[in-house]
Design an enzyme around this catalytic site. Sequence first.
Site, PDB file in Angstrom:
ATOM      1  CB  SER A  15      -0.982   0.006   1.175  1.00 60.52           C
ATOM      2  OG  SER A  15      -0.325   0.222   2.386  1.00 60.52           O
ATOM      3  CG  ASN A  16       3.718   2.666   2.938  1.00 59.75           C
ATOM      4  OD1 ASN A  16       3.543   3.858   3.176  1.00 59.75           O
ATOM      5  ND2 ASN A  16       3.555   1.721   3.847  1.00 59.75           N
ATOM      6  CG  MET A  93       8.361  -7.763   6.175  1.00 59.31           C
ATOM      7  SD  MET A  93       8.543  -6.469   7.438  1.00 59.31           S
ATOM      8  CE  MET A  93       6.890  -5.824   7.528  1.00 59.31           C
ATOM      9  CB  ILE A  95      18.149  -7.275   8.636  1.00 62.21           C
ATOM     10  CG1 ILE A  95      17.039  -7.299   9.704  1.00 62.21           C
ATOM     11  CG2 ILE A  95      19.313  -6.394   9.080  1.00 62.21           C
ATOM     12  CD1 ILE A  95      17.440  -7.923  10.998  1.00 62.21           C
ATOM     13  CG  HIS A 112       9.458   1.311  12.314  1.00 64.59           C
ATOM     14  ND1 HIS A 112       9.631  -0.052  12.251  1.00 64.59           N
ATOM     15  CD2 HIS A 112       9.129   1.585  13.603  1.00 64.59           C
ATOM     16  CE1 HIS A 112       9.425  -0.572  13.451  1.00 64.59           C
ATOM     17  NE2 HIS A 112       9.118   0.405  14.289  1.00 64.59           N
ATOM     18  CG  ASP A 148      13.249  -0.619  12.675  1.00 64.32           C
ATOM     19  OD1 ASP A 148      13.258  -0.558  11.428  1.00 64.32           O
ATOM     20  OD2 ASP A 148      12.633  -1.497  13.303  1.00 64.32           O
ATOM     21  CD  GLN A 176      -1.736  10.880   9.142  1.00 65.15           C
ATOM     22  OE1 GLN A 176      -1.064  11.787   8.643  1.00 65.15           O
ATOM     23  NE2 GLN A 176      -3.056  10.852   9.071  1.00 65.15           N
TER      24      GLN A 176
HETATM   25  C1  GAR Z   1       3.810  -0.806   6.723  1.00 68.45           C
HETATM   26  O1  GAR Z   1       3.001  -0.554   7.855  1.00 68.45           O
HETATM   27  C2  GAR Z   1       5.251  -0.490   7.031  1.00 68.45           C
HETATM   28  O2  GAR Z   1       5.414   0.602   7.885  1.00 68.45           O
HETATM   29  C3  GAR Z   1       5.679  -1.772   7.718  1.00 68.45           C
HETATM   30  O3  GAR Z   1       5.082  -2.789   6.968  1.00 68.45           O
HETATM   31  C4  GAR Z   1       3.858  -2.306   6.413  1.00 68.45           C
HETATM   32  C5  GAR Z   1       3.885  -2.573   4.930  1.00 68.45           C
HETATM   33  O4  GAR Z   1       2.644  -2.268   4.365  1.00 68.45           O
HETATM   34  N1  GAR Z   1       7.103  -1.902   7.734  1.00 68.45           N
HETATM   35  C6  GAR Z   1       7.761  -2.466   8.744  1.00 68.45           C
HETATM   36  O5  GAR Z   1       7.206  -2.897   9.742  1.00 68.45           O
HETATM   37  C7  GAR Z   1       9.249  -2.502   8.553  1.00 68.45           C
HETATM   38  N2  GAR Z   1       9.903  -2.864   9.776  1.00 68.45           N
HETATM   39  P1  GAR Z   1       2.473  -2.085   2.822  1.00 68.45           P
HETATM   40  O6  GAR Z   1       3.089  -3.336   2.175  1.00 68.45           O
HETATM   41  O7  GAR Z   1       0.984  -2.010   2.623  1.00 68.45           O
HETATM   42  O8  GAR Z   1       3.193  -0.834   2.393  1.00 68.45           O
END
Ligand code: GAR
Length: 216
Positions: A15-16, A93, A95, A112, A148, A176
């Site tokens: 989604s990001n 996901m 490192i 994050h 992080d 956000q």
């Molecule tokens: C998001 O909430 C991002 O902040 C988190 O994974 C999700 C991915 O969502 N990232 C972490 O936790 C990294 N440590 P998305 O695939 O819908 O963008």
Amino acid sequence: MKKVKLGVLVSGRGSNLQAIIDNIESGSLSAELAVVISDQADAYSLERAKKHNISAVHVSAKDYTGKRDGYDALLVKELQKHNVELVVLAGFMRIITPTLLKAFPNRVMNIHPALLPAFPGLHVQKTALEHGAKFSGCTVHFVDEGMDTGPIIIQAVVPVLDNDTEDSLSARILKQEHKIYSRAIQLYAEGKLKVEGRRVLVTGGKTAGDEFLINP
Ligand code: GAR
């Protein structure tokens, strides 16, 4: 304005990534998606990229258990092949190792879903809720060798409400995330971010005020 070439690393729903695509297409983000790379073959992110005619590549980590440097060398090769300038981790996901960081010094960003340095790691919305925090939020930061821990570029704060569940808090934070990631990339594209030690200073940023938040 020059468009910064992005390489987005993903593992899941994306989604990001979608918010970044939408902001580029609407003209509010001066960037170009050079490549989207996933460590998961079935990540929905890859579908999103293909729908917008963006190169979508699966780089399998299958043969790289315990060999994270080797895997990152593959990523570097793929990113360089697409002339990527800025690497954007969007729900990736894994490192990152110095192999990738050395190839892109101060040019790897992550998002994050918590207000770092509080709640690094995984399942952080649940942890923030269980801890009783009254505010949480999200952080975009440059990636360093820690987990992080890199210099913070931008944060957004959301309240934690009494009737929140992990899902409702995650959704409030995600909304956000979709705003601040593009904003951080745009500041980078405009050459406005200056890293001084742990601090990221923003040219033309806000000057002194007396803003504050109280919850409840
Ligand atoms: C998001 O909430 C991002 O902040 C988190 O994974 C999700 C991915 O969502 N990232 C972490 O936790 C990294 N440590 P998305 O695939 O819908 O963008």
